[in-house]
Scaffold this motif. Structure first.
Motif, PDB file in Angstrom:
ATOM      1  N   VAL A 161       0.839  -1.201   0.000  1.00  0.00           N
ATOM      2  CA  VAL A 161       0.000   0.000   0.000  1.00  0.00           C
ATOM      3  C   VAL A 161       0.875   1.252   0.000  1.00  0.00           C
ATOM      4  O   VAL A 161       0.627   2.202  -0.757  1.00  0.00           O
ATOM      5  CB  VAL A 161      -0.946   0.010   1.223  1.00  0.00           C
ATOM      6  N   LYS A 162       1.904   1.251   0.825  1.00  0.00           N
ATOM      7  CA  LYS A 162       2.802   2.408   0.887  1.00  0.00           C
ATOM      8  C   LYS A 162       3.531   2.594  -0.442  1.00  0.00           C
ATOM      9  O   LYS A 162       3.772   3.720  -0.882  1.00  0.00           O
ATOM     10  CB  LYS A 162       3.807   2.239   2.028  1.00  0.00           C
ATOM     11  N   TYR A 163       3.869   1.477  -1.081  1.00  0.00           N
ATOM     12  CA  TYR A 163       4.526   1.558  -2.391  1.00  0.00           C
ATOM     13  C   TYR A 163       3.579   2.185  -3.419  1.00  0.00           C
ATOM     14  O   TYR A 163       3.966   3.063  -4.195  1.00  0.00           O
ATOM     15  CB  TYR A 163       4.954   0.164  -2.852  1.00  0.00           C
ATOM     16  N   LEU A 164       2.329   1.733  -3.428  1.00  0.00           N
ATOM     17  CA  LEU A 164       1.353   2.269  -4.372  1.00  0.00           C
ATOM     18  C   LEU A 164       1.061   3.740  -4.088  1.00  0.00           C
ATOM     19  O   LEU A 164       0.829   4.524  -5.018  1.00  0.00           O
ATOM     20  CB  LEU A 164       0.061   1.455  -4.313  1.00  0.00           C
ATOM     21  N   GLU A 165       1.064   4.107  -2.820  1.00  0.00           N
ATOM     22  CA  GLU A 165       0.844   5.508  -2.457  1.00  0.00           C
ATOM     23  C   GLU A 165       1.968   6.378  -3.026  1.00  0.00           C
ATOM     24  O   GLU A 165       1.723   7.460  -3.586  1.00  0.00           O
ATOM     25  CB  GLU A 165       0.780   5.655  -0.940  1.00  0.00           C
ATOM     26  N   ALA A 166       3.207   5.893  -2.899  1.00  0.00           N
ATOM     27  CA  ALA A 166       4.345   6.630  -3.451  1.00  0.00           C
ATOM     28  C   ALA A 166       4.282   6.665  -4.974  1.00  0.00           C
ATOM     29  O   ALA A 166       4.612   7.681  -5.601  1.00  0.00           O
ATOM     30  CB  ALA A 166       5.653   5.986  -2.988  1.00  0.00           C
ATOM     31  N   ARG A 167       3.832   5.554  -5.568  1.00  0.00           N
ATOM     32  CA  ARG A 167       3.692   5.508  -7.025  1.00  0.00           C
ATOM     33  C   ARG A 167       2.648   6.516  -7.501  1.00  0.00           C
ATOM     34  O   ARG A 167       2.827   7.178  -8.527  1.00  0.00           O
ATOM     35  CB  ARG A 167       3.299   4.090  -7.453  1.00  0.00           C
TER      36      ARG A 167
END
Length: 216
Positions: free
Chosen positions: A64-70
Motif C-alpha cells: 500500500v505504501k509503495y502504491l501511495e508513493a507511485r
C-alpha cells in the motif's frame, strides 16, 4: 506529495521508500495512460489497505505504501505534462478537470496510506478479530520462486481458480503492475502475486509458487 529531486544514498530501504525517493525523469507518455494507471491503483489500494488492517499483514501494508508513493509520482508526471501542453487559457481550462481527477485519485491513495498507518500504531480494536473470524476469504502477497513449476506458465494453464479457489487480483513485476491479469498472462520468477481466496487455497498456491510442491 513527495519531494522531487536527486535520490540520497538509500542502503536497505523498503520498496515504497525507494519509490518515494526516486528521481522523476520526464518520459513522453499520454495523459490517458497515466489516468488509467491512477484509476487501477485507486481500485486496488483500498482493498489492500483494508485487508492489511483486518489481517494485521505488514507485507500488504508495504505494498500500500509503495502504491501511495507511485501515485505521487503519477500525479507529478501528469502535472508536468499539463504544464507543457497548455498553450493558452483555453487549454489550461480543459486541463484543469484532468488535474482535479488526478488530485482525487491521490486523495484516495493518501487515505489508504492512513489506514495502514494504524498497523504501526498497534491499536487494539474489539471488532477486528471478529471480522477476521467471520471472513470466508483472505488476501495474501505471494512470490514466484525461480524453482517453481509455475514459471513461464499462464494462469489458465495452472488452473489457479479451479484448483485452489484463489483469484489473482494483481501482479507486480519489478516496477510494473499488472491489474486484473488475464488468463493468458504468464507468471515469471520474481513476480509478486496478490491473491484472494480461502486460507487453505492460498497456502496451497503459496507452496507451489515457492517450489515446495510439483503442482496444484
Amino acid at each position: 506529495m513527495k519531494e522531487m529531486g536527486k535520490s540520497p544514498s538509500r542502503g536497505k530501504l523498503p520498496k515504497w521508500k525507494e519509490e518515494e525517493l526516486e528521481e522523476v525523469e520526464y518520459e513522453p507518455r499520454s495523459i490517458k495512460d497515466i489516468l488509467i494507471e491512477m484509476k487501477n491503483i485507486s481500485e486496488l489500494i483500498i482493498d489492500l489497505a483494508y485487508s492489511s488492517l483486518l489481517f494485521d499483514n505488514k507485507e500488504l501494508a508495504e505494498e500500500v505504501k509503495y502504491l501511495e508513493a507511485r501515485m505521487d509520482t503519477l500525479n507529478y508526471e501528469i502535472r508536468l505534462i499539463a504544464m507543457m501542453a497548455a498553450r493558452n487559457k483555453r487549454d489550461a481550462e480543459r486541463l484543469t478537470a484532468i488535474l482535479q481527477i488526478a488530485e482525487a485519485a491521490e486523495t484516495i491513495s493518501d487515505a489508504a496510506g492512513d489506514i495502514v498507518d494504524i498497523i504501526s500504531l498497534k491499536l487494539d480494536h474489539p471488532i477486528l478479530p471478529r471480522l477476521i473470524r467471520e471472513s470466508d476469504e483472505t488476501i495474501k502477497k505471494l512470490v514466484v520462486s525461480d524453482k517453481s513449476k509455475a514459471c513461464n506458465k499462464s494462469i489458465a494453464e495452472l488452473r489457479v481458480a479451479s484448483e485452489t479457489g484463489v483469484r489473482i487480483i494483481t501482479i507486480r513485476r519489478g516496477k510494473k503492475w499488472i491489474y486484473a491479469p488475464k488468463k493468458d498472462e504468464k507468471l515469471r520468477a520474481g513476480d509478486i502475486v496478490v491473491g484472494v481466496g480461502p486460507k487453505e487455497g492460498l497456502d496451497k498456491f503459496n507452496a507451489f509458487l515457492e517450489g515446495k510442491t510439483e503442482g496444484l
